[in-house]
Design a protein around this motif. Structure first.
Motif, PDB file in Angstrom:
ATOM      1  N   LEU A   1       0.820  -1.179  -0.073  1.00 34.04           N
ATOM      2  CA  LEU A   1      -0.033   0.042   0.070  1.00 34.04           C
ATOM      3  C   LEU A   1       0.839   1.300  -0.087  1.00 34.04           C
ATOM      4  O   LEU A   1       0.641   2.222  -0.827  1.00 34.04           O
ATOM      5  N   TYR A   2       1.774   1.317   0.785  1.00 32.56           N
ATOM      6  CA  TYR A   2       2.804   2.478   0.794  1.00 32.56           C
ATOM      7  C   TYR A   2       3.545   2.611  -0.523  1.00 32.56           C
ATOM      8  O   TYR A   2       3.299   4.000  -1.001  1.00 32.56           O
ATOM      9  N   TYR A   3       3.807   1.828  -1.157  1.00 33.16           N
ATOM     10  CA  TYR A   3       4.536   1.907  -2.559  1.00 33.16           C
ATOM     11  C   TYR A   3       3.489   2.351  -3.394  1.00 33.16           C
ATOM     12  O   TYR A   3       3.779   3.170  -4.423  1.00 33.16           O
ATOM     13  N   VAL A   4       2.485   1.696  -3.411  1.00 36.85           N
ATOM     14  CA  VAL A   4       1.367   2.140  -4.300  1.00 36.85           C
ATOM     15  C   VAL A   4       0.941   3.794  -4.050  1.00 36.85           C
ATOM     16  O   VAL A   4       0.963   4.359  -5.079  1.00 36.85           O
ATOM     17  N   MET A   5       1.095   4.023  -2.920  1.00 38.58           N
ATOM     18  CA  MET A   5       0.561   5.512  -2.697  1.00 38.58           C
ATOM     19  C   MET A   5       1.810   6.522  -2.923  1.00 38.58           C
ATOM     20  O   MET A   5       1.483   7.565  -3.365  1.00 38.58           O
ATOM     21  N   ARG A   6       2.825   6.050  -2.720  1.00 38.92           N
ATOM     22  CA  ARG A   6       4.119   6.975  -3.037  1.00 38.92           C
ATOM     23  C   ARG A   6       4.653   6.807  -4.470  1.00 38.92           C
ATOM     24  O   ARG A   6       5.650   7.798  -4.752  1.00 38.92           O
ATOM     25  N   TRP A   7       4.244   6.156  -5.365  1.00 35.52           N
ATOM     26  CA  TRP A   7       4.944   5.721  -6.547  1.00 35.52           C
ATOM     27  C   TRP A   7       5.118   7.197  -7.247  1.00 35.52           C
ATOM     28  O   TRP A   7       6.204   7.153  -7.932  1.00 35.52           O
ATOM     29  N   PHE A   8       4.103   7.773  -7.259  1.00 34.38           N
ATOM     30  CA  PHE A   8       4.354   9.139  -8.626  1.00 34.38           C
ATOM     31  C   PHE A   8       4.945   9.996  -7.605  1.00 34.38           C
ATOM     32  O   PHE A   8       5.700  10.997  -8.484  1.00 34.38           O
ATOM     33  N   GLU A   9       5.295  10.166  -6.494  1.00 36.14           N
ATOM     34  CA  GLU A   9       5.828  11.379  -5.706  1.00 36.14           C
ATOM     35  C   GLU A   9       7.185  11.052  -5.349  1.00 36.14           C
ATOM     36  O   GLU A   9       7.971  11.750  -5.416  1.00 36.14           O
ATOM     37  N   ASN A  10       7.605   9.558  -5.330  1.00 40.58           N
ATOM     38  CA  ASN A  10       9.005   9.174  -5.054  1.00 40.58           C
ATOM     39  C   ASN A  10       9.402   8.078  -5.551  1.00 40.58           C
ATOM     40  O   ASN A  10       9.562   6.764  -4.873  1.00 40.58           O
ATOM     41  N   PRO A  11       9.395   7.752  -7.045  1.00 38.12           N
ATOM     42  CA  PRO A  11       9.810   6.309  -7.303  1.00 38.12           C
ATOM     43  C   PRO A  11      11.277   5.981  -7.159  1.00 38.12           C
ATOM     44  O   PRO A  11      11.517   4.999  -7.175  1.00 38.12           O
ATOM     45  N   ILE A  12      11.895   6.986  -6.932  1.00 34.36           N
ATOM     46  CA  ILE A  12      13.516   6.687  -6.765  1.00 34.36           C
ATOM     47  C   ILE A  12      13.406   5.854  -5.041  1.00 34.36           C
ATOM     48  O   ILE A  12      14.205   4.973  -4.930  1.00 34.36           O
ATOM     49  N   GLU A  13      12.814   6.371  -4.454  1.00 35.28           N
ATOM     50  CA  GLU A  13      12.595   5.592  -2.950  1.00 35.28           C
ATOM     51  C   GLU A  13      12.337   4.054  -3.205  1.00 35.28           C
ATOM     52  O   GLU A  13      12.845   3.276  -2.835  1.00 35.28           O
ATOM     53  N   ALA A  14      11.219   3.854  -4.069  1.00 34.61           N
ATOM     54  CA  ALA A  14      10.642   2.590  -4.271  1.00 34.61           C
ATOM     55  C   ALA A  14      11.758   1.857  -4.989  1.00 34.61           C
ATOM     56  O   ALA A  14      12.087   0.618  -4.876  1.00 34.61           O
ATOM     57  N   ARG A  15      12.416   2.415  -5.840  1.00 34.13           N
ATOM     58  CA  ARG A  15      13.607   1.755  -6.641  1.00 34.13           C
ATOM     59  C   ARG A  15      14.649   1.392  -5.501  1.00 34.13           C
ATOM     60  O   ARG A  15      15.084   0.011  -5.791  1.00 34.13           O
ATOM     61  N   ILE A  16      15.033   1.950  -4.822  1.00 33.79           N
ATOM     62  CA  ILE A  16      16.037   1.833  -3.818  1.00 33.79           C
ATOM     63  C   ILE A  16      15.730   0.808  -2.812  1.00 33.79           C
ATOM     64  O   ILE A  16      16.125  -0.269  -2.878  1.00 33.79           O
TER      65      ILE A  16
END
Length: 140
Positions: free
Chosen positions: A62-77
């Motif tokens: 859920l967190y990464y779904v919510m944050r995908w567009f705002e911070n894809p770099i965080e998800a990538r890391i």
């Protein structure tokens, strides 16, 4: 500046929450239906409370779904370390990792009821982005 797609996803998640309540059980039911062997892995890695680990994994998704567009770099890391770590240290194959994300989205997205083409595109972009990170790290 907020990406309008984030707002679309957030609005959809609100609709899904109203329709479904806590999505943990439906996500886990769908995931285990697709990957029955994964149930033993959850029990192995959290023998005293696998439900807590299940809820944690749903919350992380859920967190990464919510944050995908705002911070894809965080998800990538996160995915660049998490997918290989799950595969090597925990014996969790990338297919399960990918399948978990897909189960989450397959439960939540219909309840989010994306009505416009731009909303549908936002959900597709989240799916493509997160699944793409798993695939990018499949053999690392």
């Amino acid at each position: 500046m907020t990406d309008p797609r984030s707002e679309q996803i957030e609005t959809g998640l609100g609709r899904a929450a109203e329709a479904l309540g806590d999505v943990t059980q439906p996500v886990m039911d769908l995931f285990y239906a697709r990957y029955p062997d994964a149930r033993a892995s959850f029990a192995h890695h959290s023998p005293h409370n696998p439900a807590s680990l299940e809820a944690e994994m749903v919350g992380n998704t859920l967190y990464y779904v919510m944050r995908w567009f705002e911070n894809p770099i965080e998800a990538r890391i996160y995915f660049d370390t998490s997918v290989p770590q799950h595969r090597v240290a925990l014996g969790v194959p990338p297919d399960w990792y990918r399948g978990f994300i897909e189960a989450f989205l397959d439960v939540v997205e219909p309840a989010a009821a994306p009505a416009t083409e731009s909303e549908k595109a936002a959900w597709a972009a989240v799916r493509d982005g997160l699944v793409g990170l798993v695939e990018r790290n499949r053999h690392i």
